[in-house]
Structure formats: structure tokens, C-alpha cells
Design a protein around this motif. Sequence first.
Motif, PDB file in Angstrom:
ATOM      1  N   ILE A 897       0.848  -1.186   0.000  1.00 50.83           N
ATOM      2  CA  ILE A 897       0.000   0.000   0.000  1.00 50.83           C
ATOM      3  C   ILE A 897       0.883   1.235   0.000  1.00 50.83           C
ATOM      4  CG2 ILE A 897      -1.861   1.218   1.180  1.00 50.83           C
ATOM      5  CD1 ILE A 897      -2.676  -1.536   0.235  1.00 50.83           C
ATOM      6  N   ALA A 898       0.662   2.126  -0.957  1.00 49.33           N
ATOM      7  CA  ALA A 898       1.394   3.394  -1.044  1.00 49.33           C
ATOM      8  C   ALA A 898       0.416   4.534  -0.793  1.00 49.33           C
ATOM      9  CB  ALA A 898       2.054   3.546  -2.416  1.00 49.33           C
ATOM     10  N   ALA A 899       0.699   5.362   0.216  1.00 43.33           N
ATOM     11  CA  ALA A 899      -0.193   6.465   0.584  1.00 43.33           C
ATOM     12  C   ALA A 899       0.542   7.786   0.450  1.00 43.33           C
ATOM     13  CB  ALA A 899      -0.696   6.281   2.018  1.00 43.33           C
ATOM     14  N   ASP A 900      -0.103   8.763  -0.191  1.00 43.99           N
ATOM     15  CA  ASP A 900       0.506  10.083  -0.348  1.00 43.99           C
ATOM     16  C   ASP A 900      -0.548  11.152  -0.093  1.00 43.99           C
ATOM     17  OD1 ASP A 900      -0.957  10.440  -2.826  1.00 43.99           O
ATOM     18  OD2 ASP A 900       0.530   9.157  -3.775  1.00 43.99           O
ATOM     19  N   PHE A 918      -7.526   4.671  -4.534  1.00 43.41           N
ATOM     20  CA  PHE A 918      -8.628   5.189  -3.720  1.00 43.41           C
ATOM     21  C   PHE A 918      -8.377   6.637  -3.364  1.00 43.41           C
ATOM     22  CE2 PHE A 918     -10.070   6.350   0.555  1.00 43.41           C
ATOM     23  CZ  PHE A 918     -11.435   6.282   0.358  1.00 43.41           C
ATOM     24  N   GLN A 919      -9.432   7.447  -3.463  1.00 46.97           N
ATOM     25  CA  GLN A 919      -9.444   8.815  -2.950  1.00 46.97           C
ATOM     26  C   GLN A 919     -10.754   9.022  -2.211  1.00 46.97           C
ATOM     27  OE1 GLN A 919      -9.102  11.147  -6.516  1.00 46.97           O
ATOM     28  NE2 GLN A 919      -6.919  11.483  -6.229  1.00 46.97           N
ATOM     29  N   ASP A 920     -10.712   9.725  -1.096  1.00 46.30           N
ATOM     30  CA  ASP A 920     -11.984  10.145  -0.521  1.00 46.30           C
ATOM     31  C   ASP A 920     -12.355  11.462  -1.181  1.00 46.30           C
ATOM     32  OD1 ASP A 920     -10.734  12.273   0.711  1.00 46.30           O
ATOM     33  OD2 ASP A 920     -11.142  11.652   2.753  1.00 46.30           O
ATOM     34  N   ILE A 921     -13.520  12.023  -0.831  1.00 45.13           N
ATOM     35  CA  ILE A 921     -14.000  13.207  -1.554  1.00 45.13           C
ATOM     36  C   ILE A 921     -14.229  14.375  -0.615  1.00 45.13           C
ATOM     37  CG2 ILE A 921     -15.050  11.864  -3.388  1.00 45.13           C
ATOM     38  CD1 ILE A 921     -17.730  12.211  -2.011  1.00 45.13           C
ATOM     39  N   GLY A 922     -13.486  14.418   0.461  1.00 43.34           N
ATOM     40  CA  GLY A 922     -13.749  15.465   1.437  1.00 43.34           C
ATOM     41  C   GLY A 922     -13.006  16.759   1.202  1.00 43.34           C
ATOM     42  N   SER A 923     -12.222  16.865   0.136  1.00 43.98           N
ATOM     43  CA  SER A 923     -11.367  18.048   0.008  1.00 43.98           C
ATOM     44  C   SER A 923     -11.805  18.996  -1.101  1.00 43.98           C
ATOM     45  CB  SER A 923      -9.931  17.604  -0.280  1.00 43.98           C
ATOM     46  OG  SER A 923      -9.876  16.888  -1.484  1.00 43.98           O
ATOM     47  N   ALA A 924     -12.945  18.721  -1.758  1.00 45.12           N
ATOM     48  CA  ALA A 924     -13.292  19.504  -2.944  1.00 45.12           C
ATOM     49  C   ALA A 924     -14.435  20.488  -2.733  1.00 45.12           C
ATOM     50  CB  ALA A 924     -13.663  18.554  -4.087  1.00 45.12           C
ATOM     51  N   ASP A 925     -14.927  20.624  -1.515  1.00 48.56           N
ATOM     52  CA  ASP A 925     -16.068  21.504  -1.289  1.00 48.56           C
ATOM     53  C   ASP A 925     -15.641  22.958  -1.426  1.00 48.56           C
ATOM     54  OD1 ASP A 925     -18.293  22.826  -0.514  1.00 48.56           O
ATOM     55  OD2 ASP A 925     -18.609  21.695   1.338  1.00 48.56           O
ATOM     56  N   PRO A 926     -16.160  23.677  -2.432  1.00 45.53           N
ATOM     57  CA  PRO A 926     -15.707  25.060  -2.635  1.00 45.53           C
ATOM     58  C   PRO A 926     -16.139  25.997  -1.522  1.00 45.53           C
ATOM     59  CG  PRO A 926     -17.549  24.559  -4.082  1.00 45.53           C
ATOM     60  CD  PRO A 926     -17.154  23.268  -3.427  1.00 45.53           C
ATOM     61  N   SER A 932      -6.489  19.100   3.722  1.00 45.97           N
ATOM     62  CA  SER A 932      -5.191  19.018   3.073  1.00 45.97           C
ATOM     63  C   SER A 932      -4.332  17.903   3.629  1.00 45.97           C
ATOM     64  CB  SER A 932      -4.450  20.354   3.217  1.00 45.97           C
ATOM     65  OG  SER A 932      -4.308  20.687   4.588  1.00 45.97           O
ATOM     66  N   ALA A 933      -4.839  17.161   4.613  1.00 45.90           N
ATOM     67  CA  ALA A 933      -4.052  16.107   5.241  1.00 45.90           C
ATOM     68  C   ALA A 933      -3.733  15.005   4.236  1.00 45.90           C
ATOM     69  CB  ALA A 933      -4.813  15.528   6.428  1.00 45.90           C
ATOM     70  N   SER A 934      -2.564  14.420   4.382  1.00 43.30           N
ATOM     71  CA  SER A 934      -2.187  13.293   3.529  1.00 43.30           C
ATOM     72  C   SER A 934      -2.907  12.033   3.996  1.00 43.30           C
ATOM     73  CB  SER A 934      -0.673  13.075   3.593  1.00 43.30           C
ATOM     74  OG  SER A 934       0.021  14.179   3.046  1.00 43.30           O
ATOM     75  N   TYR A 935      -2.901  11.045   3.130  1.00 39.29           N
ATOM     76  CA  TYR A 935      -3.466   9.751   3.484  1.00 39.29           C
ATOM     77  C   TYR A 935      -2.474   8.962   4.331  1.00 39.29           C
ATOM     78  CZ  TYR A 935      -7.052  10.504  -0.083  1.00 39.29           C
ATOM     79  OH  TYR A 935      -8.093  10.997  -0.819  1.00 39.29           O
ATOM     80  N   ARG A 936      -2.993   8.104   5.185  1.00 36.66           N
ATOM     81  CA  ARG A 936      -2.186   7.161   5.948  1.00 36.66           C
ATOM     82  C   ARG A 936      -2.793   5.779   5.764  1.00 36.66           C
ATOM     83  NH1 ARG A 936      -1.596   7.771  11.890  1.00 36.66           N
ATOM     84  NH2 ARG A 936       0.091   6.299  11.476  1.00 36.66           N
ATOM     85  N   ALA A 937      -1.957   4.770   5.834  1.00 40.17           N
ATOM     86  CA  ALA A 937      -2.435   3.389   5.707  1.00 40.17           C
ATOM     87  C   ALA A 937      -1.860   2.571   6.851  1.00 40.17           C
ATOM     88  CB  ALA A 937      -2.026   2.798   4.363  1.00 40.17           C
TER      89      ALA A 937
END
Length: 958
Positions: A897-900, A918-926, A932-937
Amino acid sequence: MEALRQDDPRRFGRFTALARFHEGASAVRYVARDTASGEVALITAARPELAAVPAYRRRFQAEARTAERLAGGWVAPPLDTGEEPEAPADGPEPLWTAAGYVPALPLAEAIGIAGPLDERALRILGAGIAEILSRVHAAGAVLQGLAPGTVLLAADGPRLTAFGPLGAAASAEARPGGQLSVRLGYLTPEQIEGKEVSAASDLFVLGLLLAYAATGTTPFTEGPAEEAARRIAGDEPELDAVPEALRELITNCLAKDPAERPTAGTVAAELALEGAAGLARGGWLPERLAAAVADQETRVLALEAPEENPETPEKAPAAVTAAASAPVSAEASEPVEGAAAPEPVEGAAAPEPEDARPVDAAPVNAPASPVETSVAPAPAGSPATTEPEDARPVDAPAPQEPAAAPVAAGDGDIGEDRGTTRFLNTGPRPPQSDRPTTQLSLPHELVAPPGAAPAPVAQPVPPALPAAPVAPQQPGPTYGGPAPYPAAALPAGPAASGGPGGGPMVSLPLPPAPAPVPDPAASRRTLLTIAAAAVGGLIVGGGSVAALGSGDTAVATDDKPAPKPRRTLPGQPPEPRWIYTHPASESSPLTTAVWRDKLLVVTSESQASAVDLRTGKRLWQRADGAKGQAALAAGADLVFVASPSEFLWLSPKNGKVVHRVRYTDAFGDLPGLAVGPLAGNSGPVIWFTGSHTVTVKAPKPKKGKKKGKDKEVVQAHFFAYDIVQRKELWRTPVPAGRAPGTPAYRVVVDRSADVLVRQDAVSLTAAEVKAAKGKGSIRSFDQKTGKLLWIKQYAAASPEAATGGDEDGTLYAAVGKDLQAFETDTTKPLWRVEGSDGSVFGTPLVAGPLIHTTERSQLVGAVERESGRLVWRRSTEVPGTGNAPSLALSGSEKTLIAADAIQVTAFSAADGERLWKFQDIGSADPKGATVSASYRALTAGETVVVQRDRAFYAFPVA
């Protein structure tokens, strides 16, 4: 927009219909209001004749689920999904969804009002849509929902309203034999060649869309309609009118070879590095469009609910003066070059242009044999309506035209009542071009019985409503010409089973049964799974079908088969076992750790809490663990947490404090001890640094001299502590670090005789940095006594260089752009792996005979530990560069698993096969806070827990 018709539903669950927004190819949109809250919504209701087809219902629901998963940012949030809203006793159960109303204009209408967009607006439009595509493609899916009628222009940025081929269809109709005929308004070169669509196909359509928005026409318009497929496949696009700064990017999107097109993330970054929302701050629409959007909102909010079941013309709904535009997928390829067509004179015929008909269709004024269709006949007493030429498959003969029936310029709408009023640049639309048709065959067991969707009962037509005033057009060029998707007849070929030549009719597996509705609390950050274009294991487009799932036709006995596990497509992440969202009322997580593959322990500024790894439910929270470091297992039955002032041993069942050791008690000879970050652990032993301040008395002055001042000096130590026995093993003095004085150590490798550590560069003092001369150091401490054994430097590895090691005596370090291996005790170089230019290696991960590598250039790989031979190297396909992805292995060590900062990518550890993204969708709300947090696995047996800020997803892995 127009007044409600006699046979329109008045209620959709909690919503009251106010007016028709638009009738599209497969659904009708209504403006509606929640009578309790006053909330305005857009209702998308399936056309009854289509809702009777099981395949349509399944796909409609699948695309609705995709919209729900993408909700937020540039996708309007769903408000409700119709379950059983006044289901008629003699017809199919109504099918509808409700989404929040956002004042906006469809792109096609906006171009007709104000002409092509300027460069800044084009950048915002393209970046916003590319951001959505990037999220969809990260799930391994293809959208197939772009069209001028499905992309809206709102005051704060673009919006997307279609999430699969049904939503973006140019026309859709139920046909005899239980077939669903769907026409798409575009082709891509790979579709013309009969190849599968991919993420690159969405980028080609995005290029068409941007070219259309920049010029008001398509780059492939010139020439006969029957040669459109050849032009798309072989001709170069005409982009002279596109702003020069964007021409190269759009040209790349329109590359014939899908492999040469940029990724959605690359397009988004090139168009708006700060993001579409950032670039759009302060407004982005031209003055005329901004005024039209504001006027639309005012008129929609002023709508009042009409009286239900009017019995006389006097009781018909009051005049609707609202100006609005609708996100209607049927308008995907409506515009025609030149000025918009004027309102036809009542009763006058509007002949269809020659290039708008299929190449094998009979002329409009030519006699033709009748053809049976599934479209419901017009109600008795109402004007006769013929099926538009462009709504028929390419292989269908033209219907017999009644002698006295006027032919209106159609857009795919069925039985439109011309006695109603249209608003704000929504006059009669130009005829559409011919589109490729794909037949979705159904098993006979699923064919709706005759009469399932009877023709509506004849009712009096309400009188025409007075039109709202329309602003006069300014002099100058008019736009709204051909949409980006030109007409293209399918290449002639042998007839497929079920239909004559000219267009294949393919038996396809049905879409899977709808997935359970996700928890509403997590709906804003739900997993991006797969665009509805591919939910059913198929991708439709250009008259061809690419079967991605099983090739067998589904066997079912009724319209609603029992739910089945969703098929996993290549690149698509598996369904999460659970989704947990850390409460917004609490502070954000500081650390996260897995305890014995049973608990996920989260610490924050306010408390420590535990989540059941099996169910994703929070079990307990404990304020004593506030600001704690990552939890560890203290034996088989206790959770160990190091807080700023004490060590805690908590019960895994309820979080109760079982043992507590304050630093003032355990290290009484070191008053005021400040414990630094844990350096590492092995079994029951933890290593950490700590410091405290002591007063050094000034030496006794010589006779006649003044006494000097006492000094405050920071003393630091490196500790080993047994968390099972709850006792200190040893401590050894080490140099103090940068203020406040505690050096930050990290264990590189734990060997049987010693433990190797390195000091984080940020905690080095200025004197240490100067003495190091740009090189980092490794310290060796005796495992039993803590005695410092040696300090070594390895080639030109810097203090910031990523390092790792193994018990066999090899140390791995990033040196420049390369990764080098050294004999740990002698510093002798062993081998070197060359890295990418301008990049550096991140911390490697040792796993058996391999070392997994990671680079800032977003490359992940594996090399042999003994020889340094490269086994594989793959890209995460994240655009640009950032920090190197962090790596984690599943319990079986089969999945890497590679997380960035952008996404999580899963690879096969053995050969580097890219399994899913995989991406979540919590960062696009205008309008909301940007995440801005990075992903962790974190891995636990056959589960990987993916975290981004407050959101946690538990995925099954091999």
C-alpha cells in the motif's frame, strides 16, 4: 422551464412539485420544494415508459448511487431517493431522486447567451470537471457523463449532473421486446475502432467540451454528417479559435491515441494549480451569465405550488414567471451552427435537416412503412406527435408520417405540449444530429408484460401561460452551434443477433443489485467506487459494447433480484468493510495505531478513543489519553499510551485506566522530565528520548573577582523501557537537541546486539549541523546497557536522507537521487539503485528477500536485498511531485500500500501489478474547509485502514 402538465406528479415524497424544469431523453426534471423546511430541490423523475424496463431501473439507481458517492464540491448533494412516492396501481413504481438546487446554467445555454468563455473561465471550468474525473478515475472507473447539457455554470464554479451513460444520453427509449435503446451524443477514436473505453476516453470528451466552450462549436464540424466518425478518427481538430495558452493542453486531450492523453489530475493541475475553487474566488462568470444565474434563482424561489387536480381551466396553475435552466442530459448535442431557431409558427412544419438524420433513414417527406415503437401514443384529443428522426436507431426505418400532422423540430422530447411557456433562452431547440445507438438486450424473463406502462388517460390541456419577459439579444455573433459531439453513423457491418446491420445489438449482463444505502453520517465522505457507466460490468458508447464483467446474460426470475456482492473491476477499490468518521465536535486525530489487529486507537488533543476493527464502531473514549502518542500493545490485554505527563495502560474493553505511571514518579531523579516522541519499539521494549533542565552553579570566584551567574543547562537522555514489566531498563546521556532541548531519535533497525538510531534533522543544533558538513550520522547503542558503541556516516547521505536497515547487517540510505546499500558496521558500499532525475528516495520497507522502494517522483518498486537488482517499478500516477509515498504491507505481505497526499494505491508486492486506487471526496467543497491532510495506511491482518484526517475506511486486502 414550464408549468406542470395535467399528468405530471404533484408530490415526490416530502417535496411538492412547482414547475417542470425540463424533459430530457430519459427523465423529467422538476423544481420542487420541501413543504416543511422550504428547501428547494431538483427532482429527476424517470419517464414512465422507461421506468417499466428493469434494465433502466437498475441503471438509473446505479447512477443515483454514484452521484451520492460523489456528492460534495462540484456535485450537488442528494437530498432524497424516491422509494414509493404515490406509486400508481396500474403502472410501474415511480423512479426519482432529489438533489439540492444550485442556481446555474447548462453550458450549452450559457454559450448561447454570452458566447464562448474567456481563458480564466475556461480554466475554472476545465479544472473543476477534471477534479471530478480524477476522483472517479482513482477508483478505476470511467464516467461517460460529460455533455454541454450535463455541465452547469454556477456562481462559484462548475457543476456536473450526469454520472453515467443514461444521464448523458442524447435519447433513450423502451422498444418492443423489452429492449432499451440508448443513444450517446459522442464518439471517441477508440470507440470508433471498436476498442474499450477507459479513463482516457473521458479526457477526449473533456477536450471536446473545452473546445466547444472556447469557440462555441466543435473542432470536428466541417463535412457531411455521415463522415463524422472518419473525421473524429482521422482528422486533426480545428483549434485556431482556442486561447493560445490552452491550445496545447486541449490538443493533447484530443490525441487519437489514448495513451498520449494526459490524466485528469494533470489537466486539473495545469489549468488551476490552486484548484478550481481557489481560482474562482471573487467570481468567474461574465456579467451577462452572472445576471442570468441570479435572475434564475430569484424566479425559482418565487415559484408557488400549483393547485392539484384542476378540474377547469380557471383552476389551472398560476402563471410561472421563473427563469431557470436545467441540467438535462438530452441536450448533449443540441446546438446548431448559427443563430438559434425561432419559435415555429403554430401548425407549420419544421423539416429536419438532412445531416440530422441517420445515413440510412428515409427523407422526412418521403413515404415510409410504419414501424412499431414503445413510445406511448399521444392522449386523445391532443395534437399528434411523431417520433423525431434523431430518436430512432440507425437501423430503424422512418415511421409513416400522418398527412395532417405538423412536424416540430424535435430534440428527443416525447409529446411536448407547445401550449406551455418556456423561459429565459429556452425556446425551441434545434434538431439533433444522429447518434450511435446501442441496444441493451434483456432476457425474456425480465421483459415487462404488455400494458405495464399504459398510455396516459386523455385529459384537457391547460391553457397557455403568459411568457416571462426575455431580454433582447445584443447585436453580434450568436452561438450555441453544434455541441462537441458531432453526428456519426456506425460503420456498416453484418447484422448482430437481434437486429439488422448498421448497429450491433448485444446481450449484456444486467447491472448488479443496488448496494445498501450508506450511513448518512458518512455520506459526505463515502468511498468513490465506480462511475455508473461501468457499474453493471459494461461500458456503452459509440455503438459498441465493452463487457467488463461476466459475458453471460444474467438469469433472474423477477424485476428485483436479491442483492449480490458487487463485481470488482480492475482498478476499482473493494467495498470497505466499514467507514468511520471521527466526530466533528472533537479535535482532529493526532495519532492512529492498530492494537493487536482488534482495535484502532485514535488520540487527539482532547482524548484517546478506540474503534472496533471488525465493525468500525467506536467502543470507548478516555480523556486521560489526550495528546497521547501512538498506542502500543502491552502484553495481551492492555493498551499502552504515552501522554505528555505519564504512561497509561488502558483496558481494551472500556478504556479504563488499569495502570498509571507519572514521569515524576518513574524518573524522580530527573525533575521536570519532558518525554520526546517514541523512537521505536520491539516487543515489550520502547525507546524514547527525554530532557530536563538543571541549574549549574557558577564556580567560586577568585579573590577579588565578582561571582558569575548560575546557568540553566538542558540535559538529554536516551531511554529503554519495558512496558509489560513497567520498569526502566537503561538510560544513557546524549547531546541535547535544538530548543527546547529534547533530540528526536528514530530507530533505523533493531539488531540482536545493538539498536541503530538516527536523529531527525529538525532537532539538530546549529553546531551539530555545521560539524556534520551536510552528512547524516547513525548511532549504535548496546541493547543491554545502552552504552553508545559508535557513530558513523554513510557516503554522502544527508541528515534528511531516508534510511532503513535489516538484521543481517545492511543499511539502506538515499544518497542524492539514488538508493544505496552499505555494510552497517564498515560503511562499505554494496550496491546502488538509480533513481529518477530530480527525485529522491523515501524510507524503504524491508520485506523478506525484497526491499520496497518509494520516490518523490511517485514511483514505487521492489529490489532484491542481496544484489540490488530491480524487480519492478510502477507509478502511482499521481500528477506532479510531492513527498515520497509512505509504504505499508498487508499481513500476508502480498499487497503493498502506497499512501501520499493525493490518493492511496495498492500494488501486488510480488510483481507490482497495480490493483486499485482510492481517494476520498472530502477536500473539494468550494464552500467548506479544505482537507489538506495526507493519506495514511495501517495494516491489520487482511485489512488495511486508510485514514485522511477524520475519515477512516477499512478495506479487505490479500
